[in-house]
Motif scaffolding. Structure first.
Motif, short mmCIF file in Angstrom:
data_model
loop_
_atom_site.label_atom_id
_atom_site.label_comp_id
_atom_site.label_asym_id
_atom_site.label_seq_id
_atom_site.Cartn_x
_atom_site.Cartn_y
_atom_site.Cartn_z
N UNK A 104 0.85 -1.18 0.00
CA UNK A 104 0.00 0.00 0.00
C UNK A 104 0.89 1.24 0.00
N UNK A 105 0.27 2.38 -0.18
CA UNK A 105 1.02 3.63 -0.16
C UNK A 105 1.63 3.90 1.21
N UNK A 106 1.08 3.28 2.26
CA UNK A 106 1.62 3.45 3.61
C UNK A 106 2.74 2.46 3.93
N UNK A 107 2.98 1.49 3.08
CA UNK A 107 4.04 0.50 3.29
C UNK A 107 5.34 0.91 2.61
N UNK A 108 5.34 2.10 1.99
CA UNK A 108 6.51 2.58 1.24
C UNK A 108 6.89 3.96 1.77
N UNK A 109 8.17 4.13 2.10
CA UNK A 109 8.70 5.41 2.57
C UNK A 109 9.55 6.00 1.45
N UNK A 110 9.45 7.30 1.27
CA UNK A 110 10.34 7.99 0.34
C UNK A 110 11.58 8.42 1.10
N UNK A 111 12.69 7.82 0.77
CA UNK A 111 13.99 8.16 1.35
C UNK A 111 14.67 9.08 0.34
N UNK A 112 14.48 10.39 0.48
CA UNK A 112 14.85 11.32 -0.58
C UNK A 112 13.82 11.18 -1.68
N UNK A 113 14.28 10.81 -2.87
CA UNK A 113 13.35 10.51 -3.98
C UNK A 113 13.20 9.02 -4.20
N UNK A 114 13.88 8.23 -3.38
CA UNK A 114 13.90 6.78 -3.56
C UNK A 114 12.82 6.11 -2.72
N UNK A 115 11.89 5.38 -3.36
CA UNK A 115 10.89 4.65 -2.58
C UNK A 115 11.51 3.39 -1.98
N UNK A 116 11.18 3.13 -0.72
CA UNK A 116 11.69 1.95 -0.03
C UNK A 116 10.51 1.21 0.60
N UNK A 117 10.33 -0.05 0.20
CA UNK A 117 9.29 -0.88 0.80
C UNK A 117 9.77 -1.27 2.19
N UNK A 118 9.00 -0.91 3.21
CA UNK A 118 9.44 -1.15 4.59
C UNK A 118 8.51 -2.07 5.37
N UNK A 119 7.35 -2.37 4.88
CA UNK A 119 6.38 -3.16 5.62
C UNK A 119 6.18 -4.50 4.92
N UNK A 120 6.67 -5.56 5.54
CA UNK A 120 6.60 -6.89 4.93
C UNK A 120 5.80 -7.87 5.75
N UNK A 121 4.89 -7.40 6.58
CA UNK A 121 4.20 -8.31 7.49
C UNK A 121 3.37 -9.38 6.82
N UNK A 122 2.98 -9.20 5.57
CA UNK A 122 2.18 -10.22 4.89
C UNK A 122 2.89 -10.85 3.70
N UNK A 123 4.19 -10.61 3.55
CA UNK A 123 4.90 -11.19 2.41
C UNK A 123 4.87 -12.70 2.49
N UNK A 124 4.69 -13.34 1.36
CA UNK A 124 4.59 -14.79 1.28
C UNK A 124 5.30 -15.28 0.03
N UNK A 125 5.64 -16.57 0.02
CA UNK A 125 6.16 -17.14 -1.22
C UNK A 125 5.08 -17.04 -2.30
N UNK A 126 5.49 -16.95 -3.53
CA UNK A 126 4.53 -16.89 -4.63
C UNK A 126 3.61 -18.09 -4.55
N UNK A 127 2.32 -17.85 -4.75
CA UNK A 127 1.34 -18.93 -4.68
C UNK A 127 0.69 -19.06 -3.33
N UNK A 128 1.22 -18.40 -2.30
CA UNK A 128 0.65 -18.44 -0.95
C UNK A 128 0.43 -17.00 -0.52
N UNK A 129 -0.38 -16.28 -1.25
CA UNK A 129 -0.52 -14.86 -0.98
C UNK A 129 -1.84 -14.47 -0.35
N UNK A 130 -2.75 -15.39 -0.17
CA UNK A 130 -4.00 -15.05 0.50
C UNK A 130 -3.79 -15.16 1.99
N UNK A 131 -4.11 -14.10 2.72
CA UNK A 131 -3.84 -14.08 4.16
C UNK A 131 -4.62 -15.15 4.91
N UNK A 132 -5.75 -15.61 4.36
CA UNK A 132 -6.50 -16.64 5.06
C UNK A 132 -5.99 -18.05 4.75
N UNK A 133 -5.03 -18.17 3.87
CA UNK A 133 -4.46 -19.47 3.54
C UNK A 133 -3.53 -19.93 4.65
#
Length: 127
Positions: free
Chosen positions: A85-114
């Motif tokens: 989401x837009x809140x999971x990314x911080x602008x460090x200068x002009x560089x976007x950095x993804x900082x929130x990975x609480x729901x990251x999953x291996x490909x194919x296991x991306x539904x939180x209810x799985x």
């Protein structure tokens, strides 16, 4: 997330090396507390940046191209964020950095209810 899954998750994310992905410097778990230490990224979330700065479309394009490069990097390593989401990314200068990975999953296991067993959780291949 159980402790076994948390360890696999953090080890996998700790190995990522991309300027658009927040670095995990350290992590530990004790009983019910799981802690991930990342550097302090000073800047605004993309959400605040868009609302407060009302950036020019050229700046938005610049930032989102770099964000897409980070997402492609993750997907090439079979990691799907799952809740970017837009809140999971911080602008460090002009560089976007993804900082929130609480729901990251291996490909194919991306539904939180799985349900994910400890053997399946965050098993990714790194080349």
């Amino acid at each position: 997330m159980d402790i076994v899954c948390f360890g696999k998750y953090c080890r996998a994310l700790h190995q990522l090396r991309h300027p658009g992905i927040g670095r995990i410097e350290a992590y530990f778990a004790e009983e019910d507390v799981m802690v991930v230490q990342m550097p302090l990224y000073e800047g605004k979330t993309l959400s605040r940046w868009i609302q407060e700065d009302q950036p020019h479309h050229d700046d938005v394009r610049y930032v989102f191209v770099r964000l897409l490069q980070a997402i492609i990097y993750l997907h090439m390593r079979n990691i799907v964020h799952g809740n970017l989401s837009l809140d999971a990314v911080i602008l460090d200068g002009r560089r976007p950095v993804i900082v929130d990975f609480d729901l990251a999953r291996p490909a194919g296991v991306y539904k939180s209810e799985t349900p994910v067993s400890p053997r399946e959780c965050f098993v990714v291949s790194f080349f």
